[in-house]
Structure formats: C-alpha cells, structure tokens
Enzyme design. Structure first.
Site, PDB file in Angstrom:
ATOM      1  N   ARG A  43      -2.464  -2.139  -3.527  1.00  0.00           N
ATOM      2  CA  ARG A  43      -3.709  -1.387  -3.338  1.00  0.00           C
ATOM      3  C   ARG A  43      -3.648  -0.144  -4.229  1.00  0.00           C
ATOM      4  NH1 ARG A  43      -5.005   3.269   0.842  1.00  0.00           N
ATOM      5  NH2 ARG A  43      -7.183   3.544   0.292  1.00  0.00           N
ATOM      6  N   HIS A  94     -12.924   2.909  -0.538  1.00  0.00           N
ATOM      7  CA  HIS A  94     -12.944   1.849   0.493  1.00  0.00           C
ATOM      8  C   HIS A  94     -13.613   0.565  -0.009  1.00  0.00           C
ATOM      9  CE1 HIS A  94     -13.038   5.257   3.699  1.00  0.00           C
ATOM     10  NE2 HIS A  94     -11.796   4.853   3.534  1.00  0.00           N
ATOM     11  N   ASN A 125       0.878  -1.174   0.000  1.00  0.00           N
ATOM     12  CA  ASN A 125       0.000   0.000   0.000  1.00  0.00           C
ATOM     13  C   ASN A 125       0.917   1.226   0.000  1.00  0.00           C
ATOM     14  OD1 ASN A 125      -1.824   2.021   0.432  1.00  0.00           O
ATOM     15  ND2 ASN A 125      -2.714   1.148   2.304  1.00  0.00           N
ATOM     16  N   ARG A 179     -12.070  15.716   6.816  1.00  0.00           N
ATOM     17  CA  ARG A 179     -12.825  15.999   5.581  1.00  0.00           C
ATOM     18  C   ARG A 179     -14.265  16.391   5.901  1.00  0.00           C
ATOM     19  NH1 ARG A 179     -11.172  10.495   2.575  1.00  0.00           N
ATOM     20  NH2 ARG A 179      -9.542  10.214   4.124  1.00  0.00           N
ATOM     21  N   GLU A 237      -8.316  -5.329   4.614  1.00  0.00           N
ATOM     22  CA  GLU A 237      -8.135  -5.023   3.194  1.00  0.00           C
ATOM     23  C   GLU A 237      -6.920  -5.754   2.621  1.00  0.00           C
ATOM     24  OE1 GLU A 237      -8.667  -1.036   4.740  1.00  0.00           O
ATOM     25  OE2 GLU A 237      -9.413  -0.431   2.772  1.00  0.00           O
TER      26      GLU A 237
END
Ligand code: AMP
Length: 397
Positions: A90, A180, A7, A241, A384
C-alpha cells in the site's frame, strides 16, 4: 497462489497473507516500534497467535521477524516464502505520476521517494519497506505498489484545481489528489455488484468514515470528486484532523500564538477534529459515550461531524446531478448505526428511507435502505488488503 500484502509506516508494519484461490486471509500481523525496541504480533487464521519482543532496528529485521512468524513459529502458516507469488504494498501518495497500480522497478522506487515531499510520514516508510523486501527476499518475489491516490486520478481539472496562483500548481503540484482510493474503488465496485448493474451506469457516493475519513463521488465508474485534497487533512472533520477550514483562521492563530508552518500543521493534523472539539478523545466511541452522558462539547463534536458529512453528500448529489446509491464503510461508517440514521434522516428530499432493523445488523454487507427508498443505501465493510492483493495478482498474471 498466495499474495503477501504490506502496509508499512515509519515505525510499524501491518501485513496479511491472502490465499487468492479462495480470497481468504491465512495470517495477519503487526510489527511495532521499528527503529526502537521492536515487537511482532502474528495471528494465523485458525486462531494460533505468536507474539515476541524482538529487536527491529530497521524494516529489514521486521521482515525477518515476519518470515520467522510465518514459516517457523508456533503460528506458522507456510513452510517457506517460496510459496508466496508476489508482494503488494500500500502506497499513500502517488501524486499525478501514478494513475494505477504497477510492478516495482528501480524507477518506480525513485518516483515514490520523490513524492515523499507530499506524504512525508508515509512514502519514505513505504520505500524503506520495499527496499527491505528486496534485501530479505531478493528479486525472486515480484513486488507491486497500489496507491491510495490513483483511483482519484480521473478527476477533471475543474474538480482538482485550487483557486490559488497557477504557478504553484506548476511549480509544486499543488492540487487535490484525494486519499483512501483503494477503499473507495473496492466499495463502489461492490455497490455495483450488489445492485446488479454496470458501475458505469451508476452514480455512487462512498462515505469512508474512520479515524481518517473521506467521501467520494463515483460517476461513470470512476472518481468524479473526493473530499480529501492535496493531503488527507482536507474534507470533513476526523478523529484528530480539522478538515476544511478558512486558511485565514490559521494565519490568524499562527500570528497570535507565534506558530510556524510546522506547528500549524501539527495542530490541524493531531489536535483538531473530534479530539479538538470534544476534548475527550479522537475515538468516535469515546466521544459518542461522553455525548450520551451529557458532555456538551462531545455532543457538539458529534453534531459537527454529522453535519459536515451531510454537506459533502449533498454537494456530491448536486455535482453528479443525482445519486443512485450511497455506501458507508470503515470503522465508523460500518459500525455507527446512529450516525447513518442521522445522516440519512436529512436525505428525505432524495427519497431516502432507512430500514432501522437492517441498519442495526453488524459486521456484514447489508442494504439498509427501505423497500420504498428511491436511493439504495448500503453498509459495506471495506477490504483494502484484498483490493491490493487482487491488483498485485493481476499485475503478475
Ligand atoms: P478506522 O480508522 O476505520 O479503523 O475506524 C476507527 C474509528 O471507528 C474509531 O473512531 C472508532 O471509535 C470507530 N468505531 C469502531 N467501532 C465502533 C462502534 N461499534 N461504534 C461506533 N464507532 C466505532
């Protein structure tokens, strides 16, 4: 068979080595400050740790440090990278180009690079990492790419389109892509396994609530709708955010404060959300602690986030005409029992009840709904990396 999962960010690189026979992590680590000073922290599953400050002008040197950590350092876990069957990366943005995971080819690298305009912080870094892997390991280790967006490619046009002039969809691909997706796919399939049902027969809402956060409605085994949009800024408020807001509020602030598009983007992505409202932190634990101590703005941030989560859950119940199971995952979803209680307390109209004892179990998969609940509610730790490793294995098999 061992799969190496990567990642990569622009200045960091997280990795895991996973043994696919047992689906266990053999080692994990992090390279930081790539491009400036460079440092690696490598942890073997048996507890041995190797750390070093080592120059990493590019991702290639970072991978060289990883090879040393894995094969020669005091925390080594393999003798050689020849033991690794494949590398899985990823990738944040696959746009409308990638509806599933695939093996890396020169064309795939080019397409990921082109999609960089929609994920400027991520896709260029992923490409650097893929190229660095080719440089370090040659062509002999196959590489696969797994996209955060591909699970959401099943959304219908009525779901993913914005009511803007159609030409911008045609010219620039402006639409909802979500994010996601690897987590939402992993968790929704775990829900089906735990329910003992075919995922195609279930309506599931997955709440991935971490520093970044999104909620997905899964119907007929695929993504029906998701809260993130053209970028991961959309949806409900997150650590830094803003989530969804009236665009006129932004143009108004921009005019008043003489901000250009980049400054507005920076404000919404980095200075908003829990941090912007509380003024305390982007970290949920810090904000909750401040709220408990009487900080009014922290309390407002906590209340706002929970209310917005509730609205998304409710809207997806309406969109799917019902729900069979709701799952909470990621840092906040997995650990914040109070948030789960609070959200579920407002779902009594669906017949949701919560077993508070189970709701306070930590760190494992658990069904937290009461025995009389009409909807199953789960906490499912997301994984993940394992999902990426499984896809990579499937592609090379
Ligand atoms: P993630 O982005 O998935 O790593 O999640 C990070 C978020 O999870 C941060 O806001 C943390 O404060 C939050 N988090 C982690 N552990 C806990 C906990 N025990 N209680 C509440 N929030 C937590």
């Amino acid at each position: 068979m061992k799969i190496f999962v990567v990642n990569a960010g622009s200045s960091s690189l997280k990795y895991q080595l996973i043994d696919m026979e047992t689906e266990t992590v053999l080692a994990k680590g992090l390279c930081e400050r790539i491009g400036t000073s460079g440092a690696i922290t490598h942890k073997a599953a048996d507890g041995r740790v190797y750390t070093a400050d080592t120059p990493m002008p590019t991702h290639t040197e970072a991978f060289e440090a990883v090879v040393y950590a894995m094969t020669e350092s005091p925390a080594k876990v393999i003798d050689s990278f020849d033991e690794i069957s494949a590398i899985g990366h990823r990738i944040v943005q696959g746009g409308a180009v990638f509806s599933g995971s695939c093996l890396v080819t020169p064309k795939v690298i080019e397409q990921i690079e082109e999609l960089g305009a929609m994920a400027p912080l991520h896709n260029p870094a992923h490409v650097l990492a893929i190229r660095a892997c080719i440089k370090t390991f040659g062509e002999k280790i196959p590489q696969a790419v797994v996209f955060d967006t591909s699970f959401h490619q099943t959304m219908e046009p009525k779901v993913y389109m914005y009511a803007l002039p159609y030409e911008y969809y045609e010219k620039y691909g402006i639409r909802k892509y979500g994010a996601h997706g690897t987590s939402h796919r992993f968790v929704s399939h775990r829900v089906a396994d735990l329910e003992g049902k075919d995922i195609k027969d279930l309506k599931i809402i997955v709440c991935h609530i971490g520093n970044g956060a999104s909620i997905t409605a899964v119907k007929d085994g695929v993504c029906f709708d998701t809260s993130m949009g053209f970028t991961p800024l959309d949806g409900f408020m997150m650590g830094t955010r803003s989530g969804t807001i009236d665009p006129s509020a932004l143009t108004y602030i921009a005019e008043k404060e003489s901000m250009n598009a980049a400054a507005v983007n920076e404000m919404c992505n980095h200075r908003s959300g829990m941090l912007g409202i509380s003024g305390v932190s982007n970290d949920n634990r810090d904000v909750c602690k401040a709220a408990d101590e009487g900080n009014e703005r922290a309390k407002l941030a906590v209340d706002m986030q929970r209310y917005q989560i509730l609205k998304f859950v409710g809207s997806y119940v309406a969109a799917m005409n019902g729900v069979d199971a709701i799952a909470f995952t990621a840092g906040i979803g997995e650990n914040d029992a109070d948030l789960r209680s609070n959200v579920c307390a407002n779902l009594t109209y669906l017949g949701v009840t919560i077993d508070e004892e189970k709701n306070h179990i930590r760190g494992e998969e658990v069904k937290i709904s009461g025995s009389d609940s009409k909807v199953s509610v789960y906490v499912i730790p997301t994984n993940e990396e394992l999902a990426i490793a499984r896809d990579t294995l499937a592609l090379i098999s």
